[in-house]
Design a protein around this motif. Structure first.
Motif, mmCIF file in Angstrom:
data_model
loop_
_atom_site.group_PDB
_atom_site.id
_atom_site.type_symbol
_atom_site.label_atom_id
_atom_site.label_comp_id
_atom_site.label_asym_id
_atom_site.label_seq_id
_atom_site.Cartn_x
_atom_site.Cartn_y
_atom_site.Cartn_z
ATOM 1 N N ALA A 15 0.836 -1.208 0.000
ATOM 2 C CA ALA A 15 0.000 0.000 0.000
ATOM 3 C C ALA A 15 0.867 1.253 0.000
ATOM 4 C CB ALA A 15 -0.919 -0.005 1.218
ATOM 5 N N ASP A 16 0.424 2.266 -0.701
ATOM 6 C CA ASP A 16 1.103 3.565 -0.725
ATOM 7 C C ASP A 16 0.299 4.535 0.116
ATOM 8 O OD1 ASP A 16 2.383 5.907 -1.207
ATOM 9 O OD2 ASP A 16 2.084 5.919 -3.373
ATOM 10 N N VAL A 17 0.828 4.902 1.283
ATOM 11 C CA VAL A 17 0.079 5.754 2.197
ATOM 12 C C VAL A 17 -0.204 7.114 1.569
ATOM 13 C CG1 VAL A 17 2.081 6.744 3.378
ATOM 14 C CG2 VAL A 17 -0.083 6.483 4.613
ATOM 15 N N VAL A 18 0.682 7.581 0.676
ATOM 16 C CA VAL A 18 0.444 8.866 0.010
ATOM 17 C C VAL A 18 -0.788 8.770 -0.875
ATOM 18 C CG1 VAL A 18 1.383 10.584 -1.588
ATOM 19 C CG2 VAL A 18 2.888 9.473 0.079
ATOM 20 N N GLU A 19 -0.920 7.663 -1.572
ATOM 21 C CA GLU A 19 -2.079 7.462 -2.444
ATOM 22 C C GLU A 19 -3.367 7.342 -1.623
ATOM 23 O OE1 GLU A 19 -3.890 4.169 -5.600
ATOM 24 O OE2 GLU A 19 -1.901 3.897 -4.725
ATOM 25 N N ILE A 20 -3.320 6.579 -0.546
ATOM 26 C CA ILE A 20 -4.509 6.379 0.291
ATOM 27 C C ILE A 20 -4.956 7.691 0.916
ATOM 28 C CG2 ILE A 20 -5.439 5.183 2.297
ATOM 29 C CD1 ILE A 20 -4.859 3.385 -0.132
ATOM 30 N N VAL A 21 -4.021 8.408 1.548
ATOM 31 C CA VAL A 21 -4.359 9.682 2.192
ATOM 32 C C VAL A 21 -4.774 10.712 1.152
ATOM 33 C CG1 VAL A 21 -3.464 11.594 3.578
ATOM 34 C CG2 VAL A 21 -2.864 9.236 4.164
ATOM 35 N N GLY A 22 -4.117 10.674 -0.011
ATOM 36 C CA GLY A 22 -4.401 11.659 -1.052
ATOM 37 C C GLY A 22 -5.802 11.594 -1.613
ATOM 38 N N ARG A 23 -6.500 10.470 -1.409
ATOM 39 C CA ARG A 23 -7.892 10.377 -1.857
ATOM 40 C C ARG A 23 -8.818 11.227 -0.986
ATOM 41 N NH1 ARG A 23 -7.946 3.774 -2.522
ATOM 42 N NH2 ARG A 23 -6.381 3.660 -4.179
ATOM 43 N N TYR A 24 -8.369 11.548 0.204
ATOM 44 C CA TYR A 24 -9.211 12.296 1.142
ATOM 45 C C TYR A 24 -8.646 13.688 1.468
ATOM 46 C CZ TYR A 24 -10.992 7.569 2.025
ATOM 47 O OH TYR A 24 -11.518 6.308 1.895
ATOM 48 N N VAL A 25 -7.328 13.853 1.311
ATOM 49 C CA VAL A 25 -6.667 15.108 1.681
ATOM 50 C C VAL A 25 -5.877 15.619 0.482
ATOM 51 C CG1 VAL A 25 -5.020 16.205 3.249
ATOM 52 C CG2 VAL A 25 -6.452 14.316 4.071
ATOM 53 N N GLN A 26 -5.999 16.916 0.187
ATOM 54 C CA GLN A 26 -5.226 17.507 -0.900
ATOM 55 C C GLN A 26 -3.780 17.687 -0.431
ATOM 56 O OE1 GLN A 26 -6.883 21.089 -2.495
ATOM 57 N NE2 GLN A 26 -5.284 21.340 -4.044
ATOM 58 N N LEU A 27 -2.856 16.963 -1.061
ATOM 59 C CA LEU A 27 -1.458 16.977 -0.655
ATOM 60 C C LEU A 27 -0.595 17.701 -1.686
ATOM 61 C CD1 LEU A 27 -1.104 13.249 0.544
ATOM 62 C CD2 LEU A 27 -1.426 15.273 1.986
ATOM 63 N N LYS A 28 0.443 18.381 -1.193
ATOM 64 C CA LYS A 28 1.413 19.037 -2.063
ATOM 65 C C LYS A 28 2.813 18.621 -1.638
ATOM 66 C CE LYS A 28 -1.335 23.154 -3.224
ATOM 67 N NZ LYS A 28 -1.369 24.637 -3.201
ATOM 68 N N LYS A 29 3.685 18.454 -2.644
ATOM 69 C CA LYS A 29 5.057 18.030 -2.351
ATOM 70 C C LYS A 29 5.764 19.114 -1.565
ATOM 71 C CE LYS A 29 8.124 14.720 -3.509
ATOM 72 N NZ LYS A 29 9.093 14.894 -2.438
ATOM 73 N N GLY A 30 6.435 18.708 -0.499
ATOM 74 C CA GLY A 30 7.196 19.644 0.333
ATOM 75 C C GLY A 30 8.486 18.986 0.773
ATOM 76 N N GLY A 31 9.539 19.085 -0.045
ATOM 77 C CA GLY A 31 10.779 18.392 0.278
ATOM 78 C C GLY A 31 10.616 16.905 0.032
ATOM 79 N N ALA A 32 11.039 16.094 1.008
ATOM 80 C CA ALA A 32 10.950 14.642 0.861
ATOM 81 C C ALA A 32 9.547 14.121 1.142
ATOM 82 C CB ALA A 32 11.948 13.964 1.810
ATOM 83 N N ASN A 33 8.698 14.941 1.764
ATOM 84 C CA ASN A 33 7.354 14.513 2.172
ATOM 85 C C ASN A 33 6.279 15.283 1.419
ATOM 86 O OD1 ASN A 33 8.574 12.810 4.043
ATOM 87 N ND2 ASN A 33 8.531 14.364 5.652
#
Length: 624
Positions: A15-33
């Motif tokens: 599982a990719d936690v970025v993909e899972i969380v990204g379905r519910y939260v708008q994420l933007k790249k910030g450095g390594a995270n």
């Protein structure tokens, strides 16, 4: 079910936690995270970090952290098992079920496939209803007059079912597909001697899609545009939809519940969308049924504070009283339950429009706490100036107080009730829990002398069994006193059997009077959180629970290690539950007949109940 730890590790590695969380939260790249606004508390500056390298999320504001599984549990309100199954399905993995028989695995797979298929059918109908809304000026005008914006209508997926008897035939070319009937979209009328007739259940109604916590469409609620009857119509019970377990608007409100800090439970789906329009998106509604323990349990997955909103008339007080029964088992010292009673001439929508958001928010903050409502319910109709009235109140208070979980709140209420009925805490406890007849000190000493002490399992040892005649036995086992007892013993001895029961079975068992109902609620919670457990583990967890005495009595032979004890068969359990369901439906039919004098729609409910009763009675006759 018990899930191997090796499978959990494999699932998290895929599982990719970025993909899972990204379905519910708008994420933007910030450095390594990746960064975004925390979904667990209100904030304006992003403090929620998701690490693709560590497959971990962490909020620097509220401290919430975890992996993909914990995110689905915390954000979507799933149990551990539900989150694992949901994640496994997304990545094409099969959750191991080594402890289940091939028949049980096949049955579970078939049920999952059926649920997915029915949800797909309902989603397709929902899309068609949304298109019809755009093409119906009359329906759009109705929503505008109710003050709803297009944005709120889109958020909740509102639609319109046209007037025609077979409008869905243009959506589903195979109108005779059994899935349309099974999903509740189409009614099949097959009277003896006549051809089968099929027609749309929902006609000329505003349509409200009902979604589960994952966002899947599981049913619909329909409201007429005028004053026709029935004004509100819900989907019937189906393999994916149970009114006693689902709440309208919970999926849409899940973020707002955390932002506002509480859930506002109303009486209808129109209340929910109207409140969202007026600044209270944290509202949910029951679906034409009383609030159940399962409703409350589901809400407490998202928030620790629940406010029930009811009309101030007699019907509203009755609904609040039923909600109290559902909330009591979950009213721990760290949770808040309140009851809001609006003036009789207002519902939440009309109150806010007349007095404003601030006035309504003030009403909410001043709502009646559970402790006070419990006292008021217990003392209703009791004259506390007389001994008879105080005794009556003590009797009324006992079943309410007994449902509370142990803690400071329960002890404080005991003191308040004791003061009102003019008894000490000890005296009131003795009234509520009298000693068995003939349990005097002399007899107790003689009993202790002539019998061994409790054995390591909590039962009596061999000598005591010889001294006292056992209850009548059949096949070497003590017979339960009732069907509820019998079901309790079967499921305590084979907890995994709970997983194959229907929503109808679960609702019936959890709504049984104490101590059976609260015991089944507790048992389901254990299943969701820990998977199937043996009786020896359940026995430890039951210590202090109100159902402990019942469970120990029913499982006495089991805890003594009786060699003749064996798992009850699935057929025996099914037969037992069917008989209990028939008795329950008979009561509901009587209530429906009485209600039909004031509400003609109750006759439709009566016919649905009759159909279900005939199905059950046919199954029972075949089994004999």
């Amino acid at each position: 079910m018990s899930i191997p730890q090796t499978f959990i590790q494999e699932l998290l590695s895929r599982a990719d936690v970025v993909e899972i969380v990204g379905r519910y939260v708008q994420l933007k790249k910030g450095g390594a995270n990746f960064m975004g606004l925390c979904p667990f508390h209100g904030e304006k500056s992003p403090s929620f970090s998701v690490s693709p390298a560590k497959q971990f999320y962490h909020c620097f504001g509220c401290g919430k952290n975890g992996n993909a599984i914990s995110f689905l549990m915390d954000h979507a309100g799933m149990t551990f098992v539900e989150a694992v199954k949901d994640l496994a399905q997304q990545y094409g993995l099969q959750v191991p079920e080594d402890d289940a028989s091939p028949q049980d695995r096949a049955r579970a797979a078939e049920q999952r496939e059926k649920q997915t298929t029915l949800s797909d059918v309902l989603e397709k109908a929902g899309e068609a209803y949304k298109k019809q809304l755009k093409n119906s000026p009359r329906a759009v005008d109705y929503l505008k007059k109710r003050g709803l914006s297009g944005e709120v209508a889109r958020q909740y997926g509102l639609g319109y079912a046209p007037e025609g008897w077979r409008s869905l035939a243009s959506v589903f070319p195979n109108y005779d597909d059994p899935l349309l009937v099974e999903s509740g979209l189409v009614i099949l009328n097959a009277e003896e001697g006549e051809d089968e007739k099929r027609y749309d259940r929902f006609r000329d109604r505003i349509m409200f899609p009902i979604r589960n916590v994952k966002g899947d469409c599981i049913g619909f609620g329909g409201r007429v545009l005028g004053d026709e009857k029935p004004k509100y119509l819900n989907s019937p019970e189906t393999p994916v939809f149970s009114k006693g377990r689902e709440l309208y608007g919970l999926f849409e409100a899940r973020n707002a519940l955390r932002e506002h800090g509480y859930a506002l439970v109303t009486e209808g789906y129109m209340d929910v969308v109207a409140l969202a329009q007026l600044g209270f998106p944290n509202a949910v509604a029951t679906l034409g049924t009383a609030c159940t323990a399962e409703h409350v349990q589901k809400l407490f997955r998202f928030t620790d504070s629940v406010v029930f909103s009811f009309d101030g008339d007699a019907a509203g007080r009755r609904a609040a009283r039923k909600a109290l029964d559902g909330a009591l088992p979950f009213a721990t010292d760290v949770r808040s339950v309140k009851f809001l009673f609006l003036p009789a001439e207002h519902d939440p929508d009309s109150f806010i429009r007349e007095f404003g958001k601030e006035a309504f928010a003030r009403y909410v903050s001043e709502a009646v706490p559970l402790s006070r409502f419990l006292i008021d319910a217990a003392r209703e109709g009791c004259d506390l100036n007389t001994a008879e009235g105080r005794a009556h109140m003590a009797s009324n208070a006992k079943p309410l107080w007994m449902q509370l979980p142990d803690g400071a709140l329960k002890q404080q209420l005991l003191s308040e009730i004791s003061e009102l009925v003019q008894l000490s805490n000890r005296e009131l406890s003795e009234v509520w829990n009298p000693k068995p007849a003939g349990s005097g000190d002399e007899k107790q000493k003689r009993y202790s002398k002539d019998s061994n002490s409790y054995n390591k399992f909590g039962g009596f040892s061999g000598i005591s069994r010889k001294k006292f005649a056992p209850r009548p036995r059949s096949g070497g086992r003590a017979l339960p006193a009732s069907r509820a007892d019998h079901a309790t013993r079967i499921l305590l001895g084979n907890m995994a059997a709970l997983e194959v029961l229907s929503a109808e079975d679960h609702t019936m068992l959890c709504e049984l009077p104490p101590p059976h109902g609260p015991l089944f609620v507790w048992l389901e919670r254990q299943l969701h959180e820990h998977g199937p457990q043996p009786w020896v583990a359940l026995r430890e967890g039951l210590q202090g629970h109100e159902g402990e005495d019942l469970a120990l009595r029913l499982m006495a032979d089991h805890e003594l290690g009786d060699a003749e004890e064996a798992d009850e068969s699935a057929a025996e359990l099914r037969d037992l539950l069917n008989r209990m369901l028939v008795e329950r439906i008979k009561i509901q039919q009587t209530e429906a007949i009485a209600a039909s004098k004031a509400d003609p729609a109750a006759l439709l409910l009566y016919r649905e109940l009759q159909s279900r009763r005939l199905q059950l009675e046919t199954a029972l006759s075949r089994a004999e």
